[in-house]
Design a protein around this motif. Structure first.
Motif, short mmCIF file in Angstrom:
data_model
loop_
_atom_site.label_atom_id
_atom_site.label_comp_id
_atom_site.label_asym_id
_atom_site.label_seq_id
_atom_site.Cartn_x
_atom_site.Cartn_y
_atom_site.Cartn_z
N SER B 23 0.86 -1.18 0.00
CA SER B 23 0.00 0.00 0.00
C SER B 23 0.89 1.23 0.00
CB SER B 23 -0.87 0.03 1.26
OG SER B 23 -1.70 -1.11 1.30
N LEU B 24 0.60 2.16 -0.85
CA LEU B 24 1.30 3.44 -0.77
C LEU B 24 0.45 4.53 -1.40
CD1 LEU B 24 2.83 4.51 -3.65
CD2 LEU B 24 4.26 2.54 -3.15
N THR B 25 0.70 5.74 -0.94
CA THR B 25 -0.03 6.87 -1.51
C THR B 25 0.95 7.99 -1.79
OG1 THR B 25 -0.43 7.74 0.69
CG2 THR B 25 -2.20 6.44 -0.28
N ALA B 26 0.60 8.83 -2.75
CA ALA B 26 1.41 10.00 -3.03
C ALA B 26 0.48 11.17 -3.28
CB ALA B 26 2.30 9.75 -4.24
N GLU B 27 0.97 12.34 -2.92
CA GLU B 27 0.16 13.56 -3.01
C GLU B 27 0.52 14.33 -4.27
OE1 GLU B 27 -1.90 15.00 -0.60
OE2 GLU B 27 -1.78 13.25 0.73
N ARG B 28 -0.36 15.25 -4.61
CA ARG B 28 -0.08 16.17 -5.69
C ARG B 28 1.11 17.03 -5.29
NH1 ARG B 28 -1.74 21.16 -7.38
NH2 ARG B 28 -1.95 21.31 -9.64
N GLY B 29 2.03 17.29 -6.21
CA GLY B 29 3.18 18.15 -5.92
C GLY B 29 4.17 17.54 -4.96
N GLU B 30 4.34 16.25 -5.04
CA GLU B 30 5.27 15.57 -4.13
C GLU B 30 6.16 14.63 -4.92
OE1 GLU B 30 4.71 13.15 -0.27
OE2 GLU B 30 3.52 12.05 -1.74
N ILE B 31 7.43 14.52 -4.47
CA ILE B 31 8.29 13.47 -5.01
C ILE B 31 8.39 12.40 -3.93
CG2 ILE B 31 10.57 12.90 -5.90
CD1 ILE B 31 10.93 15.79 -6.71
N LEU B 32 7.84 11.23 -4.23
CA LEU B 32 7.86 10.15 -3.25
C LEU B 32 9.00 9.21 -3.62
CD1 LEU B 32 6.47 8.54 -0.90
CD2 LEU B 32 5.23 7.32 -2.68
N GLY B 33 9.92 9.01 -2.68
CA GLY B 33 11.00 8.05 -2.91
C GLY B 33 10.46 6.65 -2.66
N PHE B 34 10.75 5.75 -3.58
CA PHE B 34 10.27 4.37 -3.43
C PHE B 34 11.53 3.51 -3.41
CE2 PHE B 34 7.73 0.74 -5.54
CZ PHE B 34 7.28 0.29 -4.32
N ILE B 35 11.92 3.09 -2.21
CA ILE B 35 13.24 2.52 -2.02
C ILE B 35 13.16 1.04 -1.70
CG2 ILE B 35 15.44 2.86 -0.81
CD1 ILE B 35 14.36 5.38 -2.04
N GLY B 36 14.07 0.29 -2.28
CA GLY B 36 14.16 -1.13 -1.94
C GLY B 36 15.33 -1.73 -2.67
N PRO B 37 15.87 -2.82 -2.14
CA PRO B 37 16.99 -3.47 -2.83
C PRO B 37 16.51 -4.15 -4.10
CG PRO B 37 16.32 -4.77 -0.95
CD PRO B 37 15.50 -3.53 -0.92
N ASN B 38 17.41 -4.62 -4.90
CA ASN B 38 17.03 -5.33 -6.12
C ASN B 38 16.16 -6.54 -5.77
OD1 ASN B 38 18.58 -3.58 -7.66
ND2 ASN B 38 20.42 -4.83 -7.40
N GLY B 39 15.09 -6.70 -6.50
CA GLY B 39 14.23 -7.86 -6.28
C GLY B 39 13.23 -7.68 -5.15
N ALA B 40 13.13 -6.46 -4.60
CA ALA B 40 12.21 -6.26 -3.49
C ALA B 40 10.76 -6.17 -3.96
CB ALA B 40 12.58 -4.98 -2.74
N GLY B 41 10.57 -5.81 -5.22
CA GLY B 41 9.21 -5.69 -5.73
C GLY B 41 8.85 -4.29 -6.19
N LYS B 42 9.83 -3.41 -6.35
CA LYS B 42 9.54 -2.05 -6.82
C LYS B 42 8.93 -2.07 -8.21
CE LYS B 42 13.77 -0.38 -6.62
NZ LYS B 42 14.60 -1.50 -6.16
N SER B 43 9.64 -2.73 -9.13
CA SER B 43 9.15 -2.74 -10.51
C SER B 43 7.83 -3.50 -10.62
CB SER B 43 10.18 -3.36 -11.44
OG SER B 43 11.33 -2.55 -11.49
N THR B 44 7.68 -4.57 -9.86
CA THR B 44 6.41 -5.32 -9.89
C THR B 44 5.26 -4.43 -9.43
OG1 THR B 44 7.58 -7.38 -9.48
CG2 THR B 44 5.23 -7.37 -9.05
N THR B 45 5.49 -3.66 -8.36
CA THR B 45 4.45 -2.76 -7.87
C THR B 45 4.05 -1.77 -8.97
OG1 THR B 45 5.42 -2.90 -5.67
CG2 THR B 45 3.88 -1.08 -6.07
N ILE B 46 5.09 -1.19 -9.60
CA ILE B 46 4.83 -0.17 -10.62
C ILE B 46 4.10 -0.78 -11.82
CG2 ILE B 46 5.98 1.29 -12.32
CD1 ILE B 46 8.12 1.84 -10.15
N ARG B 47 4.58 -1.93 -12.29
CA ARG B 47 3.97 -2.52 -13.48
C ARG B 47 2.56 -3.01 -13.21
NH1 ARG B 47 9.37 -5.66 -14.83
NH2 ARG B 47 10.50 -3.93 -15.72
N THR B 48 2.31 -3.46 -11.98
CA THR B 48 0.95 -3.88 -11.66
C THR B 48 0.03 -2.65 -11.60
OG1 THR B 48 1.94 -5.65 -10.36
CG2 THR B 48 -0.42 -5.34 -10.12
#
Lengths: 436, 301
Positions: B23-48
């Protein structure tokens, strides 16, 4: 949407051009090669009369006529090379155009544009169909141009093997019941029979015999032309009106007008008697067949009674294909249309496979297997004769020159392509897109 | 206003875990850092979230729409994939022009600006570009239609320092205009300067989310002792027993312990006479981050 089409065409135009050049080159080379073999047609045609070789050759779509006429040769050649290779191009295109996007990672780019997956899928399908239709048009155009170029030096006539003529004629004489259903016995057909018989007989008469009878061969030629154009009855009317002009032919150089008119009346009575026999006594058809085989067998084939009659007469049905195939530009173009439809079916099958399987290798392998299987079924059903229901599982077997059941076959192609491509669109809209 | 709302998103590849309740949320006018090591699921989250992968369960809404309706979603969303792919034979200028034509607005001036800003050579063919230059083309295509939400999957990989600085300028200006930017990365230090808030993902789950300042205030201390081996091993024994402490580094005569809360319990057990050199310090954010990645604990108690 426009960007989709532009992207799709620019990336496959080169492949299309290569295939089109390749297939056009095959057509030109094949037809250029024809005059070299056309000299030995008589020897080769014996092959088609042997039950074994005839079957083997029929399996590959060849018959005596495919060698005896250039358009027949083109059809055989086209059905083996152009259709099969075109189907391979279509299947590969269907299998690769979607899956390659995924393999090289551009699917991720395309599917994050403001277009639905259905649009992406159908745009790709539409571009492939456009490529296929253009390929067929170009190859057909090249085929016609080559037929035109080499057609002058090649025989165009339909070849009818004499042994088959004799067998059919004998069977017709033995079985008047079946003979009565052989051809529609109308006056127009009868006139054409007379013309063919006259032309054949004349070509068999030696020069010396004509000279002995006092007939000038040069005077005969315009007469034959008039006979062919206007029919025997009109010709006889002509003779009756101007007996002097026909002295050289009717009754010899010394004949009087009365003798010529008497001769005309005799001929007229003879023709009328033959006509009545043709109309009322089916058993006499055998004799006429020996005199005018092309007209009668051609008429039987055109009215669709030939293969039925052959089986009724206890003769092999596959002779129908050997004896006669109505080759014409229209028939060649019709076959090309069916070949195009078959290609669309294979393209749809390729699309469907590529949405089910992962990676272009699996999809292209599967699509190739489908084409080869379809071709195999075509070979088997052609060898076995009609083939019946089995033909319906192979789009390649459904392509053929004659127009039997054309409507149903068009429906068949459209249904196959529609089902496969719609299933593919559904699968594609629901699948995970992988990224390399 | 929340522009990205991902709720309990789950993606399994067959039985293999992709992400498990993100679960994550981001606001208008914000840069949200999405941090994790390789294979943590960052790209999977984004592509889903973008609809490339079908979620096993959960939902992702961007600007109130889901990826089920790409025609409404993607005119307002830009995406830079982790690996930028394009058509190898196509020239970069043509590619950007065709990309621009997907959108109703006229993108030509924006494309020219981005080409200028990032130093892209539009006449080169994509297949001939280095990975850094491909990345630049990827950044241009993500921003060329002036989207309201931009999702950047490891955007700075392969960029040289100059272009990186211009890229930071670009995203800061976009943020000031009200654009939401999701900035995924596996290095915290790079995101630290750009983001006010970060979300940390590890093994398919969100382990941490909040403003960077709060992460700093997590009162994690590092106690470094050097002295006789007996003292070091006693300190190690205490650290092992406590769930507030973890050993960061150990040598026979030196130990570094990360601890939360008071340093009292640790120091109290030491005989003052024997304690050699003791240093208490606040570790850097990067160090905390690396440490808790490895152990999988939350930064907060």
């Amino acid at each position: 949407m426009r960007s989709l089409i532009v992207l799709e065409t620019t990336h496959h135009n080169r492949e299309w051009l290569l295939w089109t050049l390749f297939l056009s080159g095959l057509v030109v080379m094949g037809l250029a090669f024809y005059p070299a073999i056309s000299g030995s047609i008589a020897e080769i045609s014996v092959l088609f009369e042997s039950p074994l070789m005839g079957t083997v050759l029929a399996a590959f779509g060849a018959n005596a006529d495919s060698l005896a006429s250039l358009s027949g040769f083109y059809r055989t050649y086209a059905s083996i090379y152009v259709t099969l290779l075109g189907c391979i191009y279509a299947a590969l295109g269907g299998a690769r155009r979607l899956s390659r996007e995924e393999q090289r990672g551009t699917a991720e780019y395309l599917l994050t544009r403001p277009v639905s997956r259905h649009r992406v899928y159908w745009a790709k399908a539409a571009v492939l169909v456009a490529h296929l239709s253009l390929l067929n048009l170009v190859v057909l155009g090249v085929g016609f141009a080559t037929l035109e170029t080499f057609g002058r030096s090649a025989p165009r006539e339909v070849f009818v093997p004499p042994r088959i003529v004799e067998a059919v004629a004998a069977a017709l004489e033995e079985d008047p019941e079946a003979a009565s259903r052989f051809v529609p016995r109308d006056r127009g057909l009868f006139d054409r029979v007379l013309v063919e018989a006259a032309v054949t007989q004349l070509s068999q008469v030696r020069e010396s015999e004509l000279a002995a009878a006092g007939i000038d061969r040069d005077a005969l030629l315009p007469l034959m032309e008039r006979l062919a154009r206007r029919g025997p009855a009109a010709l006889l009317d002509d003779v009756a009106n101007n007996p002097g002009d026909y002295r050289a032919i009717f009754g010899g150089a010394g004949a009087t007008e009365e003798e010529i008119l008497a001769g005309v009346a005799e001929r007229r009575a003879e023709i009328d008697a033959t006509w009545r026999a043709f109309r009322d006594e089916p058993g006499r058809l055998g004799g006429l067949l020996r005199l005018a085989p092309k007209t009668l067998l051609g008429a039987a084939a055109e009215t669709g009674t030939l293969s039925v009659s052959l089986s009724e007469l206890g003769l092999p049905e596959r002779w129908a294909a050997v004896i006669y195939a109505p080759y014409s530009r229209r028939a060649v173009a019709g076959a090309a249309c069916f070949a195009f439809l078959a290609m669309v079916v294979f393209a749809a099958a390729g699309f469907f496979l590529s949405t089910l399987l992962r990676g272009p290798e699996a999809a292209t392998g599967g699509a190739m297997a489908i084409v080869i299987l379809a071709y195999f079924v075509d070979v088997i059903t052609s060898a076995a004769g009609a083939g019946g229901v089995l033909r319906w599982i192979s789009p390649i077997a459904m392509i053929s020159m004659d127009s039997v059941g054309a409507g149903w076959r068009v429906l068949y192609f459209i249904a196959c392509a529609g089902i496969a491509s719609t299933a593919g669109a559904y699968a594609f809209s629901r699948r995970d897109i992988f990224v390399p | 206003m929340k522009t990205i709302e991902i709720e309990n998103l789950v993606k399994y590849y067959g039985t293999a875990r992709g992400i498990d309740g993100v679960s994550l949320t981001a606001e208008r006018g914000e840069i949200l850092g999405f941090i994790g090591p390789n294979g943590a699921g960052k790209s999977t989250t984004i592509r889903t979230a973008l609809g490339l992968l079908r979620p096993t369960s959960g939902s992702a809404r961007i600007l109130g729409t889901t990826a089920a309706d790409p025609a409404r979603l993607f005119p307002r969303v830009g995406y830079l994939p982790a690996d930028v792919h394009s058509y190898d034979r196509m020239r970069v200028g043509r590619f950007l022009e065709l990309t621009g034509r997907f959108y109703p607005r006229d993108c030509r001036t924006r494309i020219a600006e981005l080409i200028e800003l990032l130093g892209i050579d539009p006449t080169r063919r994509f297949g001939r570009l280095s990975s850094g230059n491909r990345k630049k083309v990827g950044i241009a295509q993500a921003f060329l239609h002036s989207p309201e939400v931009v999702i950047l999957d490891e955007p700075t990989n392969g960029l040289d320092p100059l272009v990186r600085a211009r890229f930071y300028d670009l995203i800061n200006r976009e943020r000031d205009r009200g654009t939401t930017i999701l900035f995924s990365s596996h290095t915290l230090s790079e995101v630290q300067a750009q983001c006010t808030r970060i979300t940390i993902i590890r093994e398919g789950r969100i382990v941490e989310t909040g403003p960077i300042a709060e992460l700093r205030r997590g009162s994690v201390r590092r106690v470094t002792m050097s002295g006789p081996a007996a003292v070091v091993s006693r300190a190690a024994a205490i650290a092992v027993k406590s769930d507030q402490m973890t050993i960061e580094h150990r040598e026979p005569s030196r130990i570094a312990i990360l601890l939360r809360g008071s340093t009292g319990p640790l120091l109290a057990t030491l005989p003052l006479a024997d304690a050699g050199d003791v240093r208490v310090e606040e570790p850097s954010l990067e160090e905390i981050f690396l440490h808790f990645y490895a152990s999988g604990e939350s930064v907060h108690a």
